[in-house]
Design a protein around this motif. Structure first.
Motif, PDB file in Angstrom:
ATOM      1  N   GLN A   2     -23.248   0.247 -11.550  1.00 45.96           N
ATOM      2  CA  GLN A   2     -22.096   1.129 -11.735  1.00 45.96           C
ATOM      3  C   GLN A   2     -21.330   1.281 -10.430  1.00 45.96           C
ATOM      4  O   GLN A   2     -21.904   1.231  -9.338  1.00 45.96           O
ATOM      5  CB  GLN A   2     -22.564   2.492 -12.266  1.00 45.96           C
ATOM      6  CG  GLN A   2     -23.066   2.398 -13.687  1.00 45.96           C
ATOM      7  CD  GLN A   2     -23.572   3.704 -14.260  1.00 45.96           C
ATOM      8  OE1 GLN A   2     -23.456   4.762 -13.656  1.00 45.96           O
ATOM      9  NE2 GLN A   2     -24.155   3.624 -15.449  1.00 45.96           N
ATOM     10  N   GLY A   3     -20.016   1.428 -10.542  1.00 44.03           N
ATOM     11  CA  GLY A   3     -19.162   1.601  -9.366  1.00 44.03           C
ATOM     12  C   GLY A   3     -18.726   0.299  -8.726  1.00 44.03           C
ATOM     13  O   GLY A   3     -18.082   0.311  -7.675  1.00 44.03           O
ATOM     14  N   ARG A  60     -16.237  12.658 -23.929  1.00 44.09           N
ATOM     15  CA  ARG A  60     -16.647  14.054 -23.773  1.00 44.09           C
ATOM     16  C   ARG A  60     -15.877  14.662 -22.607  1.00 44.09           C
ATOM     17  O   ARG A  60     -15.762  14.053 -21.550  1.00 44.09           O
ATOM     18  CB  ARG A  60     -18.135  14.154 -23.448  1.00 44.09           C
ATOM     19  CG  ARG A  60     -19.061  13.952 -24.598  1.00 44.09           C
ATOM     20  CD  ARG A  60     -20.480  14.252 -24.148  1.00 44.09           C
ATOM     21  NE  ARG A  60     -21.436  13.826 -25.151  1.00 44.09           N
ATOM     22  CZ  ARG A  60     -22.556  14.477 -25.423  1.00 44.09           C
ATOM     23  NH1 ARG A  60     -22.869  15.573 -24.766  1.00 44.09           N
ATOM     24  NH2 ARG A  60     -23.379  14.034 -26.345  1.00 44.09           N
ATOM     25  N   MET A  61     -15.387  15.871 -22.796  1.00 41.10           N
ATOM     26  CA  MET A  61     -14.661  16.553 -21.722  1.00 41.10           C
ATOM     27  C   MET A  61     -15.537  16.771 -20.495  1.00 41.10           C
ATOM     28  O   MET A  61     -15.029  16.844 -19.378  1.00 41.10           O
ATOM     29  CB  MET A  61     -14.112  17.892 -22.207  1.00 41.10           C
ATOM     30  CG  MET A  61     -12.909  17.770 -23.076  1.00 41.10           C
ATOM     31  SD  MET A  61     -12.281  19.436 -23.418  1.00 41.10           S
ATOM     32  CE  MET A  61     -11.102  19.083 -24.681  1.00 41.10           C
ATOM     33  N   THR A  62     -16.847  16.845 -20.701  1.00 39.11           N
ATOM     34  CA  THR A  62     -17.743  17.088 -19.572  1.00 39.11           C
ATOM     35  C   THR A  62     -17.940  15.844 -18.696  1.00 39.11           C
ATOM     36  O   THR A  62     -18.464  15.953 -17.598  1.00 39.11           O
ATOM     37  CB  THR A  62     -19.131  17.563 -20.069  1.00 39.11           C
ATOM     38  OG1 THR A  62     -19.652  16.594 -20.985  1.00 39.11           O
ATOM     39  CG2 THR A  62     -19.038  18.924 -20.737  1.00 39.11           C
ATOM     40  N   LYS A  78     -15.785  11.744 -14.862  1.00 40.04           N
ATOM     41  CA  LYS A  78     -15.672  10.439 -14.194  1.00 40.04           C
ATOM     42  C   LYS A  78     -15.111   9.384 -15.143  1.00 40.04           C
ATOM     43  O   LYS A  78     -14.362   8.511 -14.724  1.00 40.04           O
ATOM     44  CB  LYS A  78     -17.006   9.985 -13.594  1.00 40.04           C
ATOM     45  CG  LYS A  78     -18.072   9.639 -14.601  1.00 40.04           C
ATOM     46  CD  LYS A  78     -19.347   9.140 -13.935  1.00 40.04           C
ATOM     47  CE  LYS A  78     -20.353   8.743 -15.005  1.00 40.04           C
ATOM     48  NZ  LYS A  78     -21.553   8.156 -14.438  1.00 40.04           N
ATOM     49  N   ASN A  79     -15.448   9.473 -16.438  1.00 40.06           N
ATOM     50  CA  ASN A  79     -14.913   8.503 -17.391  1.00 40.06           C
ATOM     51  C   ASN A  79     -13.437   8.781 -17.687  1.00 40.06           C
ATOM     52  O   ASN A  79     -12.632   7.858 -17.786  1.00 40.06           O
ATOM     53  CB  ASN A  79     -15.734   8.508 -18.674  1.00 40.06           C
ATOM     54  CG  ASN A  79     -17.102   7.887 -18.485  1.00 40.06           C
ATOM     55  OD1 ASN A  79     -17.427   7.385 -17.412  1.00 40.06           O
ATOM     56  ND2 ASN A  79     -17.922   7.934 -19.512  1.00 40.06           N
ATOM     57  N   SER A 132      -7.942   7.104 -16.977  1.00 41.44           N
ATOM     58  CA  SER A 132      -6.611   7.528 -16.502  1.00 41.44           C
ATOM     59  C   SER A 132      -6.104   6.584 -15.419  1.00 41.44           C
ATOM     60  O   SER A 132      -4.921   6.235 -15.400  1.00 41.44           O
ATOM     61  CB  SER A 132      -6.660   8.959 -15.966  1.00 41.44           C
ATOM     62  OG  SER A 132      -6.946   9.863 -17.010  1.00 41.44           O
ATOM     63  N   SER A 133      -6.987   6.159 -14.525  1.00 44.24           N
ATOM     64  CA  SER A 133      -6.584   5.263 -13.429  1.00 44.24           C
ATOM     65  C   SER A 133      -6.131   3.904 -13.942  1.00 44.24           C
ATOM     66  O   SER A 133      -5.445   3.168 -13.242  1.00 44.24           O
ATOM     67  CB  SER A 133      -7.734   5.093 -12.422  1.00 44.24           C
ATOM     68  OG  SER A 133      -8.734   4.211 -12.931  1.00 44.24           O
ATOM     69  N   LEU A 134      -6.510   3.583 -15.173  1.00 41.68           N
ATOM     70  CA  LEU A 134      -6.143   2.296 -15.769  1.00 41.68           C
ATOM     71  C   LEU A 134      -4.994   2.417 -16.766  1.00 41.68           C
ATOM     72  O   LEU A 134      -4.706   1.478 -17.500  1.00 41.68           O
ATOM     73  CB  LEU A 134      -7.369   1.678 -16.452  1.00 41.68           C
ATOM     74  CG  LEU A 134      -8.528   1.343 -15.509  1.00 41.68           C
ATOM     75  CD1 LEU A 134      -9.756   0.928 -16.291  1.00 41.68           C
ATOM     76  CD2 LEU A 134      -8.130   0.259 -14.529  1.00 41.68           C
TER      77      LEU A 134
END
Length: 155
Positions: free
Chosen positions: A86-87, A115-117, A120-121, A126-128
């Motif tokens: 990951q990352g 999930r709102m919690t 990071k996802n 959003s970044s994409l």
């Protein structure tokens, strides 16, 4: 990295990658339902029209994403990258491959629920170029409620 479409024979690989990735949500309230899936349930889903992409590094599976085609869109879920990888951009490569798939299929939108919690996802998507278009509470059979956002990217 190589990303290949999966067939029903890849159900065990898909399941293994998913379980490794989703173990971090084992203590969420409620835990992710991904952890309740079996190789058979993944195989059954693939046999009923679900699709998946598997990412390989040096012939070793490191990530996957499952999806369905619906109307004008591609709906993805269970995006999974094994913890030790990951990352490193594997999820972004899988999402780029989904876009390529959607474009070839002449689909105009890619959709997912998060999930709102799991901020990071939401931040990754959003970044994409994904945007939140809805919020809802999903009522699970066990009486638990999960707040989720629906996200989409227009192609």
């Amino acid at each position: 990295m190589v990303i290949n479409p999966a067939t029903t024979s890849g159900a065990a690989v898909i399941h293994n990658l998913m379980i490794q990735a989703f173990l971090e949500y084992k203590h969420e309230t409620p835990p992710s339902s991904a952890l309740d899936e079996s190789v058979q349930s993944v195989s059954d889903a693939l046999g009923k029209g679900e699709k998946a992409l598997i990412a390989y590094e040096e012939n070793q599976p490191v990530g996957m994403v499952r999806f369905r085609l619906k109307n004008e869109g591609l709906n993805f879920y269970r995006l999974s990258v094994i913890p030790e990888k990951q990352g490193l951009g594997i999820a972004k490569e899988l999402l780029k491959s989904l876009e390529d798939y959607a474009n070839k299929a002449e689909l105009s939108t890619i959709l997912c629920k998060v999930r709102m919690t799991v901020q990071k996802n939401i931040q990754l998507y959003s970044s994409l170029g994904y945007a939140v278009y809805d919020e809802e509470v999903v009522h699970k059979p066990n009486g638990m409620n999960i707040k989720v956002v629906s996200m989409e990217k227009k192609l």
